[in-house]
Scaffold this motif. Structure first.
Motif, PDB file in Angstrom:
ATOM      1  N   GLY A  88       0.822  -1.213   0.000  1.00 39.05           N
ATOM      2  CA  GLY A  88       0.000   0.000   0.000  1.00 39.05           C
ATOM      3  C   GLY A  88       0.853   1.259   0.000  1.00 39.05           C
ATOM      4  O   GLY A  88       0.571   2.226  -0.730  1.00 39.05           O
ATOM      5  N   ILE A  89       1.909   1.257   0.813  1.00 41.38           N
ATOM      6  CA  ILE A  89       2.837   2.395   0.858  1.00 41.38           C
ATOM      7  C   ILE A  89       3.486   2.592  -0.505  1.00 41.38           C
ATOM      8  O   ILE A  89       3.613   3.717  -1.006  1.00 41.38           O
ATOM      9  N   LEU A  90       3.882   1.487  -1.115  1.00 42.22           N
ATOM     10  CA  LEU A  90       4.513   1.561  -2.435  1.00 42.22           C
ATOM     11  C   LEU A  90       3.549   2.083  -3.492  1.00 42.22           C
ATOM     12  O   LEU A  90       3.947   2.821  -4.402  1.00 42.22           O
ATOM     13  N   LEU A  91       2.272   1.707  -3.389  1.00 43.49           N
ATOM     14  CA  LEU A  91       1.264   2.198  -4.332  1.00 43.49           C
ATOM     15  C   LEU A  91       1.130   3.715  -4.227  1.00 43.49           C
ATOM     16  O   LEU A  91       1.048   4.416  -5.246  1.00 43.49           O
ATOM     17  N   VAL A  92       1.135   4.235  -3.012  1.00 43.62           N
ATOM     18  CA  VAL A  92       1.054   5.685  -2.792  1.00 43.62           C
ATOM     19  C   VAL A  92       2.277   6.375  -3.398  1.00 43.62           C
ATOM     20  O   VAL A  92       2.163   7.418  -4.046  1.00 43.62           O
ATOM     21  N   ILE A  93       3.462   5.775  -3.201  1.00 39.36           N
ATOM     22  CA  ILE A  93       4.698   6.333  -3.755  1.00 39.36           C
ATOM     23  C   ILE A  93       4.630   6.394  -5.280  1.00 39.36           C
ATOM     24  O   ILE A  93       4.965   7.409  -5.894  1.00 39.36           O
ATOM     25  N   VAL A  94       4.150   5.317  -5.894  1.00 40.55           N
ATOM     26  CA  VAL A  94       4.061   5.260  -7.359  1.00 40.55           C
ATOM     27  C   VAL A  94       3.074   6.299  -7.889  1.00 40.55           C
ATOM     28  O   VAL A  94       3.366   7.021  -8.855  1.00 40.55           O
ATOM     29  N   LEU A  95       1.894   6.395  -7.255  1.00 34.70           N
ATOM     30  CA  LEU A  95       0.876   7.362  -7.696  1.00 34.70           C
ATOM     31  C   LEU A  95       1.383   8.797  -7.552  1.00 34.70           C
ATOM     32  O   LEU A  95       1.165   9.631  -8.432  1.00 34.70           O
ATOM     33  N   THR A  96       2.055   9.071  -6.445  1.00 34.36           N
ATOM     34  CA  THR A  96       2.620  10.406  -6.226  1.00 34.36           C
ATOM     35  C   THR A  96       3.655  10.731  -7.300  1.00 34.36           C
ATOM     36  O   THR A  96       3.690  11.841  -7.842  1.00 34.36           O
ATOM     37  N   PHE A  97       4.470   9.751  -7.621  1.00 33.84           N
ATOM     38  CA  PHE A  97       5.493   9.928  -8.647  1.00 33.84           C
ATOM     39  C   PHE A  97       4.862  10.245  -9.999  1.00 33.84           C
ATOM     40  O   PHE A  97       5.301  11.157 -10.703  1.00 33.84           O
ATOM     41  N   VAL A  98       3.812   9.500 -10.352  1.00 34.85           N
ATOM     42  CA  VAL A  98       3.138   9.713 -11.639  1.00 34.85           C
ATOM     43  C   VAL A  98       2.532  11.112 -11.721  1.00 34.85           C
ATOM     44  O   VAL A  98       2.625  11.800 -12.748  1.00 34.85           O
ATOM     45  N   LEU A  99       1.918  11.547 -10.628  1.00 36.73           N
ATOM     46  CA  LEU A  99       1.199  12.827 -10.616  1.00 36.73           C
ATOM     47  C   LEU A  99       2.124  14.041 -10.523  1.00 36.73           C
ATOM     48  O   LEU A  99       1.714  15.155 -10.842  1.00 36.73           O
ATOM     49  N   THR A 100       3.350  13.854 -10.075  1.00 37.36           N
ATOM     50  CA  THR A 100       4.255  14.988  -9.875  1.00 37.36           C
ATOM     51  C   THR A 100       5.416  15.029 -10.867  1.00 37.36           C
ATOM     52  O   THR A 100       6.300  15.874 -10.757  1.00 37.36           O
ATOM     53  N   THR A 101       5.411  14.123 -11.835  1.00 36.35           N
ATOM     54  CA  THR A 101       6.472  14.105 -12.855  1.00 36.35           C
ATOM     55  C   THR A 101       5.850  14.026 -14.244  1.00 36.35           C
ATOM     56  O   THR A 101       4.632  13.937 -14.393  1.00 36.35           O
ATOM     57  N   ASN A 102       6.709  14.046 -15.253  1.00 35.47           N
ATOM     58  CA  ASN A 102       6.252  13.933 -16.641  1.00 35.47           C
ATOM     59  C   ASN A 102       6.434  12.521 -17.190  1.00 35.47           C
ATOM     60  O   ASN A 102       6.580  12.332 -18.390  1.00 35.47           O
ATOM     61  N   VAL A 103       6.440  11.522 -16.302  1.00 44.07           N
ATOM     62  CA  VAL A 103       6.714  10.151 -16.732  1.00 44.07           C
ATOM     63  C   VAL A 103       5.624   9.608 -17.663  1.00 44.07           C
ATOM     64  O   VAL A 103       5.895   8.752 -18.506  1.00 44.07           O
ATOM     65  N   ILE A 104       4.389  10.132 -17.533  1.00 41.12           N
ATOM     66  CA  ILE A 104       3.303   9.753 -18.457  1.00 41.12           C
ATOM     67  C   ILE A 104       2.773  10.975 -19.193  1.00 41.12           C
ATOM     68  O   ILE A 104       2.688  11.000 -20.413  1.00 41.12           O
ATOM     69  N   PHE A 105       2.408  12.009 -18.409  1.00 39.62           N
ATOM     70  CA  PHE A 105       1.806  13.211 -18.985  1.00 39.62           C
ATOM     71  C   PHE A 105       2.800  14.367 -18.983  1.00 39.62           C
ATOM     72  O   PHE A 105       3.615  14.495 -18.076  1.00 39.62           O
ATOM     73  N   ASP A 106       2.697  15.226 -19.989  1.00 37.52           N
ATOM     74  CA  ASP A 106       3.432  16.485 -19.986  1.00 37.52           C
ATOM     75  C   ASP A 106       2.618  17.462 -19.155  1.00 37.52           C
ATOM     76  O   ASP A 106       1.618  18.006 -19.612  1.00 37.52           O
ATOM     77  N   ARG A 107       3.040  17.689 -17.907  1.00 38.57           N
ATOM     78  CA  ARG A 107       2.217  18.477 -16.982  1.00 38.57           C
ATOM     79  C   ARG A 107       2.084  19.924 -17.431  1.00 38.57           C
ATOM     80  O   ARG A 107       1.050  20.552 -17.216  1.00 38.57           O
TER      81      ARG A 107
END
Length: 356
Positions: A328-347
């Motif tokens: 669960g902790i790791l899931l939160v880390i991954v989601l935070t990473f996705v939402l705060t970086t450009n790894v998927i979306f160009d923010r």
């Protein structure tokens, strides 16, 4: 049910030898591999999308393969299954070495990977045949063949894609081999997957002596594809009498390269680019873009990967609740990473779009 761990002194001594023999061999042979790489032109020249700034030999995978062969000759046992692994490994390393010298096209590399996968499936008869979970049993029948081939190709390319910074692919692979080795030991399994995991652990650790930043040699396609190939074989050997645990645990240990591959596919699809199109938006690039050093970036990613590894070991030990908490902790880390970086979306592009 918690598995009680009892250490047999002879078994522990055997494990140490299985790790140390290929480790020492790879450390000793690597300087000669560097010279060979420079002589045959297997050198990675700096380009715009590359992080390194000077020509670097890239035949590290050949040393890993030789360490694996030595370890098998000393500690392995002969079988038709192992023959298939050796033939497939040779094909993968051969196509990788050729690519390291002349840069083959994606189609040629894919054909080489496919040939190696077919050897495992058709000659070695190593297959994902069935799975049982939540009271449901599924027999894949003839679909076992394409499903297993797809799995092998997926593992090969996951490690190949993440091999973009010093110490990363070798570090992740080492964590995988260590984790599977520990789990196999705890469960009292000393078969082919157990032997291969510890032999490969020694070989990859020997490679990392030269590959941590500043790297003096790269794995090259010969190394990243070979590591991914052996990872897939070890996972498949653990899939016999598949349950949800034996299916998911090896995949969770590979969470970082799997996520990086999925992010790359999503990112390039959203940008209407070819999936094979190289870019500088991988997980490690996100940290580098925030001014983390190469060493810090690798240590952060490997630290997260170690958490996935620890959660998997805890889960297998029988403490499901603690395992779920770490996941669960790791899931939160991954989601935070996705939402705060450009790894998927160009923010930045998204912000402009919403402002309109």
């Amino acid at each position: 049910m918690v598995i009680e761990m009892t250490f047999d002194q002879d078994l522990l001594s055997r494990i140490v030898l299985m790790v140390m023999v290929p480790f020492v061999f790879v450390v000793l042979v690597m300087p000669y591999i560097k010279r060979l790489a420079n002589k045959i032109g297997a050198v990675d020249m700096p380009r715009s999308r590359h992080i390194h700034t000077k020509p670097t030999p890239k035949l590290g995978g050949l040393a890993i393969f030789l360490g694996f062969l030595l370890g098998y000759m000393i500690f392995g046992t002969h079988s038709s299954m192992m023959n298939a692994v050796l033939i497939g490994s040779f094909l993968i390393v051969l196509i990788g070495v050729i690519d390291d010298m002349v840069e083959l096209g994606a189609k040629h590399k894919f054909l080489g990977q496919l040939a190696a996968a077919l050897v495992i499936v058709c000659y070695g008869n190593i297959l994902i045949e069935d799975v049982s979970a939540f009271g449901i049993y599924i027999n894949f029948s003839w679909l076992s063949y394409p499903l297993t081939v797809f799995f092998i190709l997926g593992c090969i390319n996951c490690i190949n894609l993440i091999d973009g910074i010093d110490g990363l692919s070798g570090g992740i692979s080492s964590i995988y081999f260590l984790t599977i080795g520990i789990i196999a030991t705890m469960q009292g399994k000393t078969g082919l997957d157990f032997i291969m995991a510890f032999i490969m652990l020694g070989s990859t650790l020997g490679f990392l002596v030269y590959n941590f930043h500043p790297a003096t040699i790269f794995a090259g396609d010969s190394g990243s594809m070979f590591m991914g190939f052996i990872i897939s074989i070890i996972a498949l050997l653990g899939f016999k009498n598949v349950t949800m645990t034996s299916l998911i645990i090896p995949l969770l240990v590979l969470a970082i390269p799997i996520l990086d591959t999925l992010f790359a596919i999503l990112r390039r699809t959203l940008k209407h680019e070819k999936i094979s199109q190289a870019d500088r938006f991988h997980i490690h690039h996100q940290f580098l873009n925030r001014n983390f050093s190469q060493s810090a970036t690798v240590l952060i990613i490997l630290g997260v990967d170690l958490l996935f590894s620890a959660a998997s070991i805890i889960y297998v030990l029988g403490d499901n609740k603690l395992g779920y908490i770490v996941y669960g902790i790791l899931l939160v880390i991954v989601l935070t990473f996705v939402l705060t970086t450009n790894v998927i979306f160009d923010r930045k592009a998204l912000k402009k779009l919403f402002k309109k």
